[in-house]
Motif scaffolding. Structure first.
Motif, PDB file in Angstrom:
ATOM      1  N   ALA A 258       0.827  -1.208   0.000  1.00 54.10           N
ATOM      2  CA  ALA A 258       0.000   0.000   0.000  1.00 54.10           C
ATOM      3  C   ALA A 258       0.861   1.259   0.000  1.00 54.10           C
ATOM      4  O   ALA A 258       0.606   2.211  -0.764  1.00 54.10           O
ATOM      5  CB  ALA A 258      -0.935  -0.010   1.211  1.00 54.10           C
ATOM      6  N   THR A 259       1.879   1.297   0.838  1.00 56.63           N
ATOM      7  CA  THR A 259       2.738   2.484   0.899  1.00 56.63           C
ATOM      8  C   THR A 259       3.547   2.638  -0.389  1.00 56.63           C
ATOM      9  O   THR A 259       3.691   3.752  -0.904  1.00 56.63           O
ATOM     10  CB  THR A 259       3.690   2.399   2.100  1.00 56.63           C
ATOM     11  OG1 THR A 259       4.439   1.164   2.041  1.00 56.63           O
ATOM     12  CG2 THR A 259       2.927   2.431   3.403  1.00 56.63           C
ATOM     13  N   THR A 260       4.054   1.521  -0.913  1.00 54.87           N
ATOM     14  CA  THR A 260       4.828   1.578  -2.151  1.00 54.87           C
ATOM     15  C   THR A 260       3.964   2.049  -3.314  1.00 54.87           C
ATOM     16  O   THR A 260       4.359   2.921  -4.104  1.00 54.87           O
ATOM     17  CB  THR A 260       5.423   0.201  -2.474  1.00 54.87           C
ATOM     18  OG1 THR A 260       6.292  -0.201  -1.417  1.00 54.87           O
ATOM     19  CG2 THR A 260       6.209   0.238  -3.773  1.00 54.87           C
ATOM     20  N   SER A 261       2.749   1.496  -3.432  1.00 57.62           N
ATOM     21  CA  SER A 261       1.858   1.855  -4.540  1.00 57.62           C
ATOM     22  C   SER A 261       1.437   3.320  -4.464  1.00 57.62           C
ATOM     23  O   SER A 261       1.470   4.037  -5.474  1.00 57.62           O
ATOM     24  CB  SER A 261       0.624   0.953  -4.523  1.00 57.62           C
ATOM     25  OG  SER A 261       0.976  -0.409  -4.670  1.00 57.62           O
ATOM     26  N   GLY A 262       1.028   3.761  -3.291  1.00 58.52           N
ATOM     27  CA  GLY A 262       0.606   5.151  -3.139  1.00 58.52           C
ATOM     28  C   GLY A 262       1.733   6.126  -3.418  1.00 58.52           C
ATOM     29  O   GLY A 262       1.542   7.126  -4.131  1.00 58.52           O
ATOM     30  N   ALA A 263       2.919   5.835  -2.884  1.00 56.88           N
ATOM     31  CA  ALA A 263       4.057   6.725  -3.100  1.00 56.88           C
ATOM     32  C   ALA A 263       4.483   6.734  -4.558  1.00 56.88           C
ATOM     33  O   ALA A 263       4.758   7.796  -5.134  1.00 56.88           O
ATOM     34  CB  ALA A 263       5.228   6.290  -2.213  1.00 56.88           C
ATOM     35  N   ALA A 264       4.533   5.562  -5.197  1.00 55.96           N
ATOM     36  CA  ALA A 264       4.966   5.476  -6.591  1.00 55.96           C
ATOM     37  C   ALA A 264       3.989   6.204  -7.511  1.00 55.96           C
ATOM     38  O   ALA A 264       4.395   6.938  -8.419  1.00 55.96           O
ATOM     39  CB  ALA A 264       5.096   4.011  -7.006  1.00 55.96           C
TER      40      ALA A 264
END
Length: 352
Positions: A258-264
Motif C-alpha cells: 500500500a505504501t509503495t503503490s501510493g508513493a509510486a
C-alpha cells in the motif's frame, strides 16, 4: 509514556528497514529491477503503443471541433475535456485492434522485452548502489534527498546511454504503418533486426542514438520521481508503523504494498506533469527519416521550436492521457515488484 514507546517502536522499525537496504547485495537491485520491468512491459504494452503514436506527428489525434470549443462555456469545457481524452484514448485503441488486429496493440513488444531487462536492471542497479556509495563518500544518511537525487541522475544517464538503440527500434516499429496512400500494404520495417540493419545502412551508428539528448533531459523526471517516491514512501509508512500492534506477516506485506503503490503513483503523477514535453521531443527525434532520407527534426532545440510553432503547447502534451494511464500503473508495478523482490531476497538471505 505510551507515546514515547510508540515513537521508539516506529523509529526502530524504520531503522530496521534502512539497515536491510544498506545490507542488500548489488546484484539484488539488478534482479529486482529486471523483474519489475518485465511485468510492466507486458501489462502496459497497448498503452505504450498508443502513447508513442500520439506523441508523433504521424498519427494526429482528433480533437473537439473548433466551433464547439468557441461556443462552449468554460466550466463544461474544463470538465468535458478530460472525459473526451479518456474516451478518445480507448476509441483509438479499439481502432488499432480493428485495423491491425491484436498484434497491432503489441507492436514493439519484442524490443521492449529485450530492452526492459537491461534498462530496469541498469537503472535500479546504479540507483541502489549509488545511494549506498553516495552516503558513504558524502558522509550523509542514505535517506537524505541529496543522496536520492545524485543516485537518480546517475541512474537516468546510465540507463539512457546503455539502452537508447533499443528504444529507438521500439519507437520505429510502433510508428511503422502500411503505406496506404501509395496503395501498398508493405511496412517499412519487417522486424527488429531489419530495422537495425536499415538504420545502420541509412543513418549510421549515430542513427541508433537519435533522441539521446531528450533522454538526458528526461533525467529530470527520473530525479523528481525517485526523490518524491522515497519521501512519500517514508511519509506513508510512518502512520502504518505507528498503528502496528501485531506482527502479522500478511498485514505487514499488505502495508508495504500500500505504501509503495501510493508513493509510486503520486510521485509519478507529479513528475510527469512537470516534465512531460521531453517525451514528445524524444519520440519526434526518433521518427524514421522522410522519403528523401532527411529527418524532419534534427536536434533538441530545433524540434522544440517546430512543435511550439506549428502545434503550440498542446503539441508538447500530445499523448498525455494514455501516458498517464500507462505510466502510473507502470510505476506502481515496477517499484512494487522491485521492493517486493528486495524484501523476498533479504528474507531468503537471512534464512540461508
Amino acid at each position: 509514556m505510551l507515546a514515547s514507546s510508540q515513537d521508539t517502536s516506529s523509529s526502530a522499525s524504520l531503522a530496521v528497514d534502512r539497515a536491510q537496504r544498506h545490507s542488500t547485495q548489488p546484484w539484488v537491485h539488478l534482479a529486482a529491477g529486471a523483474s519489475g520491468g518485465v511485468a510492466t512491459s507486458i501489462l502496459t504494452s497497448p498503452l505504450d503503443v498508443l502513447r508513442t503514436r500520439l506523441q508523433s506527428d504521424l498519427y494526429p489525434s482528433s480533437s473537439l471541433p473548433s466551433a464547439a470549443r468557441q461556443s462552449a462555456n468554460l466550466l463544461p469545457r474544463l470538465l468535458g475535456t478530460p472525459i473526451h481524452h479518456v474516451y478518445e484514448t480507448f476509441d483509438i485503441l479499439q481502432s488499432i485492434k480493428n485495423t491491425e488486429g491484436w498484434r497491432g496493440l503489441f507492436r514493439g513488444l519484442g524490443p521492449s522485452l529485450a530492452g526492459v531487462v537491461p534498462a530496469a536492471s541498469v537503472k535500479f542497479y546504479v540507483y541502489g548502489n549509488c545511494k549506498r556509495l553516495g552516503a558513504r563518500y558524502l558522509g550523509c544518511n542514505e535517506d537524505d534527498p541529496i543522496i536520492h537525487a545524485q543516485a537518480a541522475v546517475a541512474a537516468g544517464i546510465a540507463t539512457a546511454t546503455a539502452t537508447n538503440p533499443i528504444w529507438l527500434v521500439k519507437t520505429r516499429l510502433q510508428l511503422d504503418k502500411s503505406r496506404a496512400d501509395s496503395g501498398s500494404t508493405q511496412r517499412l520495417y519487417k522486424g527488429s533486426l531489419d530495422c537495425i540493419r536499415k538504420v545502420l545502412r541509412n543513418e549510421g551508428i549515430p542513427g541508433l542514438y537519435r533522441g539521446l539528448s531528450a533522454s538526458y533531459l528526461g533525467t529530470v523526471e527520473t530525479v523528481l520521481h525517485l526523490v518524491l517516491y522515497e519521501r512519500l514512501k517514508m511519509a506513508f509508512r510512518r502512520p502504518l508503523v505507528d498503528c502496528r500492534t501485531t506482527h502479522n506477516p500478511a498485514l505487514e506485506e499488505l502495508a508495504n504494498w500500500a505504501t509503495t503503490s501510493g508513493a509510486a503513483g503520486c510521485a509519478k503523477l507529479a513528475a510527469v506533469f512537470i516534465t512531460y514535453p521531453h517525451e514528445v521531443i524524444r519520440t519526434r527525434l526518433r521518427q524514421a527519416p522522410k522519403e528523401n532520407g532527411s529527418p524532419r527534426y534534427t536536434g533538441l532545440g530545433q524540434c522544440f521550436r517546430l512543435v511550439w510553432k506549428h502545434e503550440g503547447w498542446r503539441g508538447l502534451y500530445g499523448g498525455l492521457t494514455p501516458h498517464l494511464v500507462r505510466s502510473i500503473p507502470s510505476a506502481v508495478i515496477t517499484l512494487g515488484v522491485y521492493e517486493f523482490v528486495l524484501r523476498l531476497t533479504g528474507t531468503w538471505m537471512k534464512s540461508v
